[in-house]
Write a protein that holds these residues in place. Structure first.
Motif, PDB file in Angstrom:
ATOM      1  N   ASN A  27      -2.694  -4.987   4.527  1.00 48.44           N
ATOM      2  CA  ASN A  27      -3.342  -3.838   4.566  1.00 48.44           C
ATOM      3  C   ASN A  27      -3.919  -2.932   3.738  1.00 48.44           C
ATOM      4  O   ASN A  27      -3.361  -1.560   4.350  1.00 48.44           O
ATOM      5  CB  ASN A  27      -3.990  -3.810   5.972  1.00 48.44           C
ATOM      6  N   GLN A  41      -5.180   2.067   3.371  1.00 44.42           N
ATOM      7  CA  GLN A  41      -4.933   2.952   4.676  1.00 44.42           C
ATOM      8  C   GLN A  41      -4.531   4.490   4.452  1.00 44.42           C
ATOM      9  O   GLN A  41      -5.415   5.178   5.016  1.00 44.42           O
ATOM     10  CB  GLN A  41      -3.977   2.315   5.332  1.00 44.42           C
ATOM     11  N   ALA A  96       2.396   0.588   6.258  1.00 47.99           N
ATOM     12  CA  ALA A  96       0.996   0.849   5.399  1.00 47.99           C
ATOM     13  C   ALA A  96       1.414   1.263   4.011  1.00 47.99           C
ATOM     14  O   ALA A  96       1.067   1.646   3.346  1.00 47.99           O
ATOM     15  CB  ALA A  96       0.179   1.828   6.488  1.00 47.99           C
TER      16      ALA A  96
END
Length: 640
Positions: free
Chosen positions: A209, A212, A285
């Protein structure tokens, strides 16, 4: 049918040999003055073809009709029916019911007559000279001579087309204009197959992901993590940093409630745990953003096995990097106007190299095209700012970007090759070093080879131009790197100069000024031959002779496969510019090295050197007052 070759007799001396191979050997040894087709004959055909099934066409009984062959006989050489009105004598003869494979119009009257009168035995076999009378043997000799004449007339029909649009015949045409050494150099590296073993530099984490770090404060935190201590924070220090921030803002629960008393609706802004619940989430992250940036830039890695040692190199497409830099440039210049430039030499595009490549491109295509010029820089002795001295970078600069700032883009990281504790370890390490460098350069420029020869069509036109030809104008490096890039032997022995053919002992004499320039096609041909001999481990004496005579190594320069370097205008040995930070002259403004091309010119002057180098940020007054330098007037070193 199954072809067989029986005994044959020499048409010159009458010696009989058992087979064709023996006759060929006799012809080459006893009659070397004869042509390549001497003492050759049509093979005898034994038995009938099972695929025909016993039914074949025979010689036509009348001009308009045909008749089947009698049972038990299989004619091999058939004559065509009588030609209709307007028949051209350029039609090929028919052999066994099938048109002959030769080119139409290639048959001579003597060959046609000989083919029609060739003797055939009762069992359908074409006999050789030993079974023919004097007239038949004479016809066979005429066939051989006709074939030899035809082969001599069509010797140049299969030559490769020129690599440029220059004329291939006429006054002023040179064989180097349509050389194929660039294609052979590319084939040498394609044979190794490094590109097939390449893979992405990193593999994204499952369920990654990225993105962020969105707020300005989080972006500052991300920059600190990447740049701290030069190489960035390790995962252990990332965990410690997260714990520190969590304790600082009280998100770890160690601090008491603030003045709000923990009332409903009260909140504390910018708490680390509100974005990253744990230290593991914080580290993931950071990793996801790094992996996404690496994969988006197109970085790949490949394991190279050179000299029995494994090395891992990292690279990305030089063509795509240059195109991205050109699209993101604030101001670009695509063409060089000779009338506007005149004697000015203030920018890279004002130089003679760019004009030579532009003229070659204009002669190659009729479309509106421009030269995508590159400066390349590499230095094996460059220390990494991250402290990891296992790789050194290869960087490029797009000279079409005239926005005002000089930007260099890294396209590859070359492994540093160290000497091992083995017999001849230093010499073997040197061989592995230039092998690893050349293979890395080819991986980075592999996609640019076609764009340098045929052009690359842009998705969106720039300034009305949609066809770009990538060309390397200059390679900035130090002396050892120059020898590795050009695959030349180090030291001051043999032909140590990379631009001319002068011997090392005559470099400081008159011969060093009048020496002929190094021939690109001839030198690359010797590279190719030496590389092949080294790969096959045959005729070592010839390989050593080739290496010693031209002071080259048994490896092919990877950049020779690019257009403009291995092809017209042949600037492979004119692109080198010595990095001033590694020169022995104790001066901030290092002078051009003696091996520069301008120094080899009989009428050498400072103005001529400036025209060849065309460095930025230099005025006419500066060029008149001092010799040329590889350091700009602002004090910025060239290549950085």
């Amino acid at each position: 049918m199954r072809p067989t070759y029986g005994p044959s007799k020499c048409t010159v001396c009458g010696v009989t040999k058992a087979n064709t191979a023996a006759m060929r050997k006799h012809t080459l040894a006893a009659h070397p003055h004869l042509g390549r087709n001497a003492n050759r004959r049509v093979p005898r055909q034994l038995g009938r073809d099972p695929a025909v099934g016993g039914v074949v066409a025979a010689v036509a009984a009348s001009p308009g009709g045909t008749a089947p062959a009698p049972p038990g006989r299989l004619p091999t050489l058939l004559a065509e029916p009588l030609p209709p009105t307007g028949w051209s004598p350029r039609s090929p003869p028919v052999l066994g019911g099938v048109p002959h494979a030769g080119t139409a119009g290639s048959a001579t009257p003597a060959a046609t007559a000989a083919a029609a009168d060739a003797p055939v035995t009762e069992d359908g076999t074409i006999v050789g000279p030993e079974g023919c009378d004097a007239d038949d043997a004479l016809l066979l000799l005429q066939l051989s001579r006709a074939a030899e004449k035809q082969a001599g007339q069509k010797a140049g029909a299969g030559d490769k087309p020129p690599l440029s649009g220059l004329p291939t015949t006429g006054v002023g045409v040179h064989a180097h204009n349509f050389s194929s050494v660039a294609t052979e150099a590319q084939a040498e590296y394609e044979r190794i197959g490094d590109d097939k073993r390449a893979e992405p530099a990193v593999h994204a984490r499952p369920k990654c992901n990225p993105g962020q770090f969105k707020t300005p404060a989080l972006k500052m935190l991300q920059t600190f993590v990447h740049e701290c201590n030069g190489s960035g924070l390790t995962t252990a220090f990332q965990t410690r940093l997260y714990d520190l921030l969590a304790a600082w803002d009280g998100s770890d629960g160690s601090r008491k409630p603030d003045a709000s008393g923990g009332k409903p609706g009260a909140s504390v802004a910018n708490r680390i745990k509100d974005v990253f619940p744990s230290a593991t989430a914080f580290r993931n992250a950071v990793r996801d953003d790094l992996d996404d940036a690496i994969l988006s830039a197109g970085w790949k890695k490949c394991t190279l096995m050179q000299g029995g040692v494994s090395y891992v190199t990292y690279f990305r497409s030089a063509l795509q990097t240059a195109l991205d830099a050109l699209r993101n440039a604030k101001e670009v210049q695509l063409r060089r106007d000779d009338g506007e430039v005149g004697d000015r030499r203030q920018a890279p595009m004002d130089g003679e190299a760019f004009r030579a490549h532009q003229d070659a491109v204009d002669a190659t295509t009729i479309e509106k095209a421009f030269v995508l010029g590159l400066y390349v820089y590499s230095d094996a002795s460059l220390l990494s700012w991250s402290g990891a001295h296992y790789l050194y970078p290869i960087r490029i600069r797009v000279v079409n970007d005239v926005s005002g700032g000089v930007r260099w883009f890294t396209i590859a990281y070359v492994p540093i090759v160290r000497a091992l504790k083995e017999p001849g370890g230093k010499e073997k390490a040197t061989g592995r070093r230039w092998g690893v460098l050349q293979r890395t350069l080819y991986l980075a420029f592999r996609n640019a080879i076609a764009a340098s020869h045929n052009g690359h069509h842009l998705d969106a036109s720039i300034g009305g131009y949609s066809l770009a030809f990538l060309r390397v104008l200059l390679y900035a490096c130090d002396r050892p790197e120059e020898r590795a890039v050009l695959c030349m032997k180090a030291g001051n022995t043999g032909k140590s100069c990379s631009t001319c053919e002068v011997q090392a002992e005559d470099a400081c004499s008159e011969k060093g000024v009048t020496a002929a320039p190094r021939d690109v096609v001839e030198t690359l041909t010797r590279h190719l031959v030496a590389a092949k001999l080294s790969r096959t481990t045959r005729t070592r004496k010839r390989r050593v002779m080739l290496e010693t005579e031209s002071s080259i190594n048994a490896f092919v320069p990877a950049l020779a496969s690019l257009g403009g370097l291995g092809t017209v205008p042949h600037h492979l040995y004119k692109m080198i510019a010595i990095d001033p930070l590694h020169s022995s002259i104790p001066s901030i403004r290092t002078r051009v090295p003696r091996h520069g091309r301008a120094m080899c010119a009989p009428n050498f002057s400072a103005a001529a050197a400036w025209r060849h180098l065309s460095l930025p940020d230099t005025s006419s007054a500066q060029r008149r007052s001092r010799p040329p330098s590889l350091v700009s007037s602002s004090g910025q070193a060239f290549g950085y």
